[in-house]
Scaffold this motif. Structure first.
Motif, short mmCIF file in Angstrom:
data_model
loop_
_atom_site.label_atom_id
_atom_site.label_comp_id
_atom_site.label_asym_id
_atom_site.label_seq_id
_atom_site.Cartn_x
_atom_site.Cartn_y
_atom_site.Cartn_z
N ALA A 76 0.81 -1.22 0.00
CA ALA A 76 0.00 0.00 0.00
C ALA A 76 0.84 1.27 0.00
N GLY A 77 2.08 1.14 -0.41
CA GLY A 77 2.97 2.31 -0.45
C GLY A 77 3.48 2.73 0.92
N HIS A 78 3.20 1.90 1.94
CA HIS A 78 3.57 2.27 3.32
C HIS A 78 4.44 1.20 3.97
N GLY A 79 5.24 0.52 3.15
CA GLY A 79 6.11 -0.51 3.70
C GLY A 79 6.96 -1.11 2.61
N THR A 80 7.74 -2.11 2.99
CA THR A 80 8.58 -2.81 2.03
C THR A 80 8.25 -4.29 2.06
N CYS A 81 8.36 -4.90 0.90
CA CYS A 81 8.05 -6.32 0.77
C CYS A 81 9.34 -7.14 0.81
N ASP A 82 9.25 -8.27 1.45
CA ASP A 82 10.34 -9.24 1.46
C ASP A 82 10.27 -9.98 0.12
N ASP A 83 10.76 -9.31 -0.95
CA ASP A 83 10.64 -9.87 -2.28
C ASP A 83 11.91 -10.60 -2.69
N GLY A 84 11.96 -11.04 -3.93
CA GLY A 84 13.12 -11.77 -4.44
C GLY A 84 12.88 -13.27 -4.42
N ALA A 85 13.78 -14.00 -5.06
CA ALA A 85 13.64 -15.46 -5.17
C ALA A 85 13.61 -16.14 -3.80
N ASP A 86 14.30 -15.58 -2.82
CA ASP A 86 14.33 -16.17 -1.48
C ASP A 86 13.35 -15.49 -0.52
N GLY A 87 12.60 -14.51 -1.01
CA GLY A 87 11.68 -13.77 -0.15
C GLY A 87 10.42 -14.54 0.16
N ALA A 88 9.73 -14.09 1.20
CA ALA A 88 8.48 -14.72 1.62
C ALA A 88 7.27 -13.88 1.24
N GLY A 89 7.50 -12.66 0.74
CA GLY A 89 6.39 -11.81 0.30
C GLY A 89 5.67 -11.10 1.42
N ASN A 90 6.28 -11.00 2.58
CA ASN A 90 5.63 -10.31 3.71
C ASN A 90 5.99 -8.83 3.70
N CYS A 91 5.02 -8.01 4.07
CA CYS A 91 5.26 -6.57 4.18
C CYS A 91 5.81 -6.22 5.56
N THR A 92 6.79 -5.35 5.57
CA THR A 92 7.27 -4.74 6.80
C THR A 92 6.82 -3.29 6.72
N CYS A 93 5.90 -2.93 7.59
CA CYS A 93 5.25 -1.63 7.49
C CYS A 93 6.13 -0.49 8.02
N ASP A 94 5.97 0.66 7.38
CA ASP A 94 6.61 1.87 7.86
C ASP A 94 6.01 2.22 9.22
N TYR A 95 6.76 3.01 10.00
CA TYR A 95 6.26 3.46 11.30
C TYR A 95 4.95 4.19 11.10
N GLY A 96 3.95 3.83 11.88
CA GLY A 96 2.65 4.48 11.80
C GLY A 96 1.64 3.74 10.94
N PHE A 97 2.02 2.58 10.40
CA PHE A 97 1.10 1.79 9.58
C PHE A 97 1.13 0.35 10.03
N SER A 98 0.01 -0.36 9.80
CA SER A 98 -0.09 -1.77 10.19
C SER A 98 -0.96 -2.52 9.19
N GLY A 99 -1.05 -3.83 9.40
CA GLY A 99 -1.86 -4.69 8.54
C GLY A 99 -0.99 -5.50 7.60
N ALA A 100 -1.57 -6.56 7.05
CA ALA A 100 -0.83 -7.45 6.16
C ALA A 100 -0.28 -6.72 4.94
N THR A 101 -1.00 -5.69 4.51
CA THR A 101 -0.54 -4.92 3.35
C THR A 101 -0.20 -3.48 3.74
N CYS A 102 -0.03 -3.22 5.04
CA CYS A 102 0.30 -1.89 5.57
C CYS A 102 -0.78 -0.87 5.20
N GLN A 103 -2.00 -1.35 5.12
CA GLN A 103 -3.11 -0.52 4.68
C GLN A 103 -3.74 0.31 5.80
#
Length: 139
Positions: free
Chosen positions: A100-127
């Motif tokens: 949602a533009g408020h975090g970074t994804c654990d992407d790449g071939a070895d990534g799990a696809g989880n979002c790490t949210c920026d400070y002040g945001f939460s949720g699976a997609t940092c929404q």
């Protein structure tokens, strides 16, 4: 005696070398050839061009590039926002932006696809914007 021309599948100054089976590639044959395999497709890899990159064609589901060729490893390097061994999964988001533009994804071939949210945001997609000013979210 030296050869003027080698038959297809033979290599070396005296045409004494016998080319290996190069699977989905061609042998570097002829008088100046060295018998190595040249993989003819960007989805093929391995010493004998007998392995196919993951994710179909185009390789890595079109969401990355494959280490191809006779010296390739067959591993995908995913474009940002995609993850998994074959780059076949997209990072979560709000339909417009990864996390949602408020975090970074654990992407790449070895990534799990989880979002790490920026400070002040939460949720699976940092929404979710956290309530309050300067307060961290509880989830």
């Amino acid at each position: 005696p030296l050869c003027d021309l080698c038959q297809s599948g033979f290599f070396g100054p005296q045409c004494q070398g016998d080319c290996p089976n190069c699977g989905l590639g061609t042998c570097n044959d002829g008088l100046t050839g060295d018998g190595t395999c040249n993989c003819s497709s960007p989805v093929v890899w391995g010493t004998y061009c007998d392995r196919v990159c993951p994710g179909g064609s185009p390789a890595c589901h079109g969401n990355g590039t494959c280490s191809h060729g006779s010296s390739g490893t067959g591993k995908c390097t995913c474009k940002p926002g995609f993850f998994g061994e074959d780059c076949g999964m997209a990072c979560p988001g709000d339909g417009k932006q990864v996390c949602a533009g408020h975090g970074t994804c654990d992407d790449g071939a070895d990534g799990a696809g989880n979002c790490t949210c920026d400070y002040g945001f939460s949720g699976a997609t940092c929404q979710n914007r956290c309530p309050g000013q300067g307060l961290p979210c509880s989830d």
